[in-house]
Structure formats: structure tokens, C-alpha cells
Scaffold this motif. Structure first.
Motif, PDB file in Angstrom:
ATOM      1  N   ASP A  38     -23.820   9.403  24.018  1.00  0.00           N
ATOM      2  CA  ASP A  38     -23.553   9.451  25.455  1.00  0.00           C
ATOM      3  C   ASP A  38     -24.608  10.293  26.162  1.00  0.00           C
ATOM      4  OD1 ASP A  38     -21.816   8.917  27.791  1.00  0.00           O
ATOM      5  OD2 ASP A  38     -21.541  11.092  27.755  1.00  0.00           O
ATOM      6  N   GLN A  39     -24.950  11.411  25.560  1.00  0.00           N
ATOM      7  CA  GLN A  39     -26.000  12.279  26.094  1.00  0.00           C
ATOM      8  C   GLN A  39     -27.335  11.542  26.096  1.00  0.00           C
ATOM      9  OE1 GLN A  39     -27.367  15.959  23.854  1.00  0.00           O
ATOM     10  NE2 GLN A  39     -25.967  16.876  25.328  1.00  0.00           N
ATOM     11  N   TYR A  41     -27.931   8.233  26.247  1.00  0.00           N
ATOM     12  CA  TYR A  41     -27.990   7.199  27.282  1.00  0.00           C
ATOM     13  C   TYR A  41     -28.098   7.813  28.676  1.00  0.00           C
ATOM     14  CZ  TYR A  41     -26.970   3.304  24.108  1.00  0.00           C
ATOM     15  OH  TYR A  41     -27.047   2.337  23.128  1.00  0.00           O
ATOM     16  N   THR A  42     -27.424   8.935  28.908  1.00  0.00           N
ATOM     17  CA  THR A  42     -27.463   9.587  30.217  1.00  0.00           C
ATOM     18  C   THR A  42     -28.859  10.094  30.543  1.00  0.00           C
ATOM     19  OG1 THR A  42     -25.143  10.252  30.039  1.00  0.00           O
ATOM     20  CG2 THR A  42     -26.502  11.447  31.618  1.00  0.00           C
ATOM     21  N   ALA A  45     -31.359   7.267  31.149  1.00  0.00           N
ATOM     22  CA  ALA A  45     -31.257   6.702  32.503  1.00  0.00           C
ATOM     23  C   ALA A  45     -31.993   7.564  33.521  1.00  0.00           C
ATOM     24  CB  ALA A  45     -29.789   6.551  32.890  1.00  0.00           C
ATOM     25  N   ASP A  51     -30.503   0.826  29.120  1.00  0.00           N
ATOM     26  CA  ASP A  51     -29.631   0.899  27.951  1.00  0.00           C
ATOM     27  C   ASP A  51     -30.170   0.013  26.828  1.00  0.00           C
ATOM     28  OD1 ASP A  51     -28.053   2.567  29.404  1.00  0.00           O
ATOM     29  OD2 ASP A  51     -26.275   1.281  29.443  1.00  0.00           O
ATOM     30  N   ARG A  74     -21.764   4.339  23.478  1.00  0.00           N
ATOM     31  CA  ARG A  74     -21.874   5.708  23.954  1.00  0.00           C
ATOM     32  C   ARG A  74     -21.004   6.681  23.167  1.00  0.00           C
ATOM     33  NH1 ARG A  74     -24.078   6.963  28.993  1.00  0.00           N
ATOM     34  NH2 ARG A  74     -25.097   5.193  30.029  1.00  0.00           N
ATOM     35  N   PRO A 226     -27.173  17.288  32.177  1.00  0.00           N
ATOM     36  CA  PRO A 226     -28.061  16.170  31.806  1.00  0.00           C
ATOM     37  C   PRO A 226     -29.456  16.315  32.421  1.00  0.00           C
ATOM     38  CG  PRO A 226     -25.893  15.334  32.377  1.00  0.00           C
ATOM     39  CD  PRO A 226     -25.913  16.781  32.766  1.00  0.00           C
ATOM     40  N   THR A 230     -33.097  16.562  30.613  1.00  0.00           N
ATOM     41  CA  THR A 230     -34.217  15.718  31.017  1.00  0.00           C
ATOM     42  C   THR A 230     -35.473  16.553  31.221  1.00  0.00           C
ATOM     43  OG1 THR A 230     -32.684  14.188  32.107  1.00  0.00           O
ATOM     44  CG2 THR A 230     -35.006  14.006  32.697  1.00  0.00           C
TER      45      THR A 230
END
Length: 302
Positions: A38-39, A41-42, A45, A51, A74, A226, A230
């Protein structure tokens, strides 16, 4: 692939940077060797990745045996089969030496270290590998089969040549009297041998990026967890881009306005702030932080 951060402000002096999806996965490996999907994919993005890109990358990494996937989508967890962090960043000892130089703990003694080899054509693969290793260690070609460094890396070169089975073709020597044509002044020699303008430009871009992110981390509004991850990934990618081609010449051989020291200081300040708890009170427990924990502060143990 387009992996540019859409959150980067227009006219960002640091410019955009491309981050491969594989690098992103490696950067998000936690201390326990896992990646939270989940982290992943976040953050992907936020970096402008789709995805589908992430799914294909994960499939390849699992197929190569680098990760084991537990669960789906996720909700999955990726478990690293081996420590892949090193594929993202320069060697920690190399980084530590850079910060030691910046702190004045590794002054140059005026010695040039030279390496000559004549590996036969039948061993071309070994010859090419030895050449690449010398370049990786910061050596510059003087002429065919002759390389020079300002740092004493002879033992590393000899060990690598021995592994290749070509140690008997390698000659190592030192001198304080290097002359190329009519050039003898050390700073002029360094400017002749290494592409300093290109290396300086990379450090300047790193410094610009680190400075803008440091200002945001220090003065707010505070980025979400998030977003902090990044920034961490982008900073790691830019740091590697700046450091990988840097021969880490001693300050005595560099222009007085050399930007490398400032870029590394800003990067270290950024890393320190990113390691503190975010808005949700959580700290990113990434292997990447552990890799550089001591290297960024070499003066602490003196």
C-alpha cells in the motif's frame, strides 16, 4: 518511463529526475526486509507512476527471485530475499569518506597514485572489468592502460585484479611529481583529468533540491507521511546521481567554490529531518536510513 514528481514546483531549480520503479521498491525496503505494498503504490502515484508500472515491476522482481510476495494488491507484503539497498545508493564507506573530507579529516598528502596494466586481448573481459573498477574508484585515464587517483585505493585495485586473475599484469606506483604535458600544478591537473564541471553541476542540482525540501520540512506546512517517503526516495536518487561519478578529490585539488560539500551538508540535514516522526507520529524505518546512519556524521566518533 515517466516517473517525475508532479508535486515539484514549477521552475524548480533542482529540475525533475527520473526514478525507475525498481529503485523505488528497493528504497522502500524496511529494516525487517519487507515492503508494504500500500505504501509502495501510494508513493509511486506521488512520483507519477501508474499502478500497472508497479505491478509489472513487482512481478519481475518476484520472478527474478529478489522478493517473495505475500498477499495480493495493496494488501500484499514484499519480502526481500537479500539486502537490495546497496543497489540504490553508493557504498557507505565511500559516502563516509566524502563526509570525512568535508569535515577536514582526510587531508591530501600531495601523493598521486598510478595504476598501469597490459591485459592481453584474450582476457578482454577481465581487462574491461578492471578498467571499469578503476573508474568506479575515481580513477582518471592518463593514457592507454594508465590511470591515476588522488586517493590511496591500491589495495582495492589489487584485490579486484587478483579476483580477475590478472594481478600479474598490474603495476601500482606513487609520485608527488606528476606532469602531463607542461601541466604540473595539482588543481590544474585535476581539472584536466576529471570532468569537474559536469560533476559540479550534478552537486548544484542536488543542493537545490535538498534546500527546497529542507525548507519545507523545517518551516511547513508539514508533508504527509507518504509525501515524506516520496522526498526520501527522490533525495536518495539525486544523491546517487551526484555522487556516483564523483572521484572524491581532496579539497586541495578542487576549486574554492566547489558545490559538493554544501550539497552533502544539505542532504545530511534533510536525512536527519526525514528520520524524525512525521505528522502521524511514525518514523520511516527504512534500511536506507540505517545504511547512512554513521556515514553522514563522521566527526562524531573522532
Amino acid at each position: 518511463m515517466n516517473a517525475l514528481n508532479p508535486a515539484s514546483p514549477a521552475g524548480d531549480p533542482a529540475g525533475a529526475t527520473e526514478i525507475p520503479t525498481r529503485l523505488l521498491v528497493h528504497a522502500l525496503v524496511r529494516a525487517d526486509g519487507t515492503v508494504d505494498a500500500d505504501q509502495l503504490y501510494t508513493v509511486a502515484a506521488l512520483l507519477g507512476m501508474t499502478d500497472q508500472q508497479v505491478r509489472l515491476c513487482v512481478r519481475r522482481l518476484v520472478g527474478e527471485g529478489r522478493f517473495i510476495q505475500e498477499g495480493r494488491g495493496r494488501k500484499a507484503t514484499l519480502r526481500a530475499v537479500a539486502d537490495v539497498t546497496g543497489s540504490l545508493a553508493p557504498d557507505a564507506a565511500y559516502v563516509r569518506h566524502a563526509y570525512r573530507q568535508d569535515a577536514g579529516l582526510a587531508p591530501w598528502d600531495g601523493t598521486w597514485h598510478l595504476y598501469a596494466f597490459a591485459v592481453p586481448e584474450a582476457l578482454r573481459t577481465a581487462r574491461d572489468a578492471l578498467r571499469e573498477h578503476l573508474l568506479h574508484l575515481g580513477a582518471a585515464p592518463v593514457q592507454s592502460g594508465l590511470y591515476v587517483t588522488a586517493n590511496p585505493v591500491a589495495e582495492l585495485v589489487r584485490a579486484f585484479a587478483a579476483r580477475l586473475g590478472v594481478l600479474d599484469t598490474l603495476t601500482c606506483l606513487t609520485t608527488t611529481d606528476l606532469r602531463i604535458g607542461d601541466t604540473t600544478e595539482p588543481r590544474e591537473l585535476a581539472a584536466t583529468l576529471w570532468p569537474l564541471e559536469d560533476i559540479a553541476a550534478r552537486h548544484t542540482r542536488l543542493a537545490a533540491f535538498a534546500e527546497t525540501r529542507l525548507d519545507r520540512l523545517a518551516h511547513g506546512p508539514q508533508p504527509s507521511d507518504p509525501e515524506r517517503l516520496t522526498i526520501t526516495v527522490e533525495l536518495a536518487a539525486r544523491f546517487t546521481t551526484a555522487m556516483a561519478p564523483d572521484p572524491l578529490l581532496p579539497p586541495e585539488l578542487l576549486p574554492p567554490t566547489w558545490p559538493g560539500r554544501r550539497a552533502r551538508r544539505l542532504t545530511a540535514d534533510c536525512w536527519s529531518r526525514l528520520r524524525t516522526p512525521g505528522p502521524a507520529g511514525r518514523t520511516a524505518d527504512l534500511r536506507l536510513f540505517a545504511l547512512y546512519a554513521d556515514a553522514l556524521h563522521p566527526a562524531d566518533d573522532v
